[in-house]
Design an enzyme around this catalytic site. Structure first.
Site, PDB file in Angstrom:
ATOM      1  CB  SER A  58      32.180  61.977  37.718  1.00 48.46           C
ATOM      2  OG  SER A  58      32.533  63.079  38.534  1.00 48.46           O
ATOM      3  CG  ASP A  96      39.526  63.616  37.686  1.00 46.35           C
ATOM      4  OD1 ASP A  96      40.653  63.119  37.868  1.00 46.35           O
ATOM      5  OD2 ASP A  96      38.460  62.964  37.761  1.00 46.35           O
ATOM      6  CE  LYS A 126      40.229  62.115  40.911  1.00 44.34           C
ATOM      7  NZ  LYS A 126      40.213  61.013  39.918  1.00 44.34           N
ATOM      8  CD  GLU A 195      35.815  55.223  41.740  1.00 47.12           C
ATOM      9  OE1 GLU A 195      36.602  56.123  41.383  1.00 47.12           O
ATOM     10  OE2 GLU A 195      34.689  55.039  41.219  1.00 47.12           O
TER      11      GLU A 195
END
Ligand code: KIV
Length: 297
Positions: A58, A96, A126, A195
């Site tokens: 993100s 991530d 991740k 999510e």
């Protein structure tokens, strides 16, 4: 810099580990996870007592200004993850894997995941995806890399999904998501992000899995919750998902502070003597004399 550690003599808090998270699920303790992308905010997240910091891709949207997470590179992630690890000590740190860093082959994924551990001080990584990443998760965990999985809305597939939409809304899609989550657990994932999925689907997945689920837009029955720091603090206004709760409006406070600076510089009220340096009167006189002589000569 101010001491926010609670005092120099306070014992260093025990670092959160991968087995700790699994034990928290077993003991019915909820897990907190927050994103961070630099040392300053990582320190604050740590001091707040959050269990896990995710250096999320993100990053691409909330820090680097891209419209999606797709353009983020491994080099972007490693640089920011290294900064986070310099700022935080207690939380478990997760890097991530960005789009394109693990899809080509498990060996590609292994090489890139290792960078998070070797160059950035991360404890785990991740990856997004279901059945299609099971083999990769198996390779990573077999080689000693702790993996957090991520199913439901997987933002790296935003174009394919047609936008940031709620997933697993039909019985069939929900069944596939739960089967994927179980396969990822079987491949060795130690935890899984759910999510943007309906709360009852997340609750059923959480009941069936032995590993902790971390929800984001997945209801209260997950074992833990994660949010994006910039959503929580009001630092990102471009896109506000329904699940993103704003706990503070730091963005507004920043604008007010900068407007005050702008006004004070323009009207001459900043800097005052308090924020300026002085010199000995004798040195100043000597300087003025020397300048005056130069002008006369
Ligand atoms: O990149 C990220 O911040 C994430 C969280 C939203 C789970 O993947």
């Amino acid at each position: 810099m101010s001491d926010q550690s609670g005092g120099a003599s306070a014992p260093a808090p025990k670092e959160v580990t991968v087995p700790d998270l699994v034990a928290m699920k077993r003991d019915g303790k909820r897990i907190t996870m927050m994103t961070a992308y630099d040392a300053a905010f990582a320190r604050l997240v740590d001091h707040a007592g959050i269990d896990v910091i995710l250096v999320g891709d993100s990053l691409g949207m909330v820090v680097l200004g891209y419209p999606t997470t797709v353009p983020v590179t491994m080099d972007d992630m490693v640089r920011h993850a290294a900064a986070v690890s310099r700022g935080a000590t207690r939380p478990l740190l997760i890097g991530d894997m960005p789009f394109g860093s693990y899809q080509a082959s498990p060996s590609d994924a292994l090489r890139n995941a290792a960078r998070f551990l070797k160059e950035a001080g991360m404890d785990a990584i991740k990856v997004e995806g279901g059945a299609e990443v099971v083999e990769t998760v198996r390779t990573l965990t077999a080689n000693g890399i702790a993996v957090m999985a991520h199913v439901g809305l997987t933002p790296q597939r935003v174009a394919q999904l047609g936008g940031f939409k709620v997933q697993a809304k039909t019985a069939r899609a929900a069944r596939r998501l739960i089967d994927d989550a179980l396969a990822l657990e079987d491949a060795g994932a130690f935890s899984i992000v759910l999510e943007s999925v309906p709360a009852p689907v997340a609750a059923l997945a959480t009941q069936r899995l032995g590993i902790p689920t971390i929800g984001i837009g997945a209801g209260v029955d997950c074992d833990g919750q994660v949010l994006v720091l910039h959503d929580v603090l009001g630092l990102y206004g471009d896109f506000k998902p329904k699940f993103a709760k704003r706990y503070a409006d730091i963005g507004a406070a920043v604008t007010t502070a900068l407007q005050e600076f702008d006004r004070e510089v323009r009207d001459g009220s900043f800097p005052t003597a308090e924020h300026s340096f002085t010199m000995k009167e004798s040195e100043l006189l000597s300087l003025q004399r020397s300048l005056a002589q130069q002008k006369a000569g």
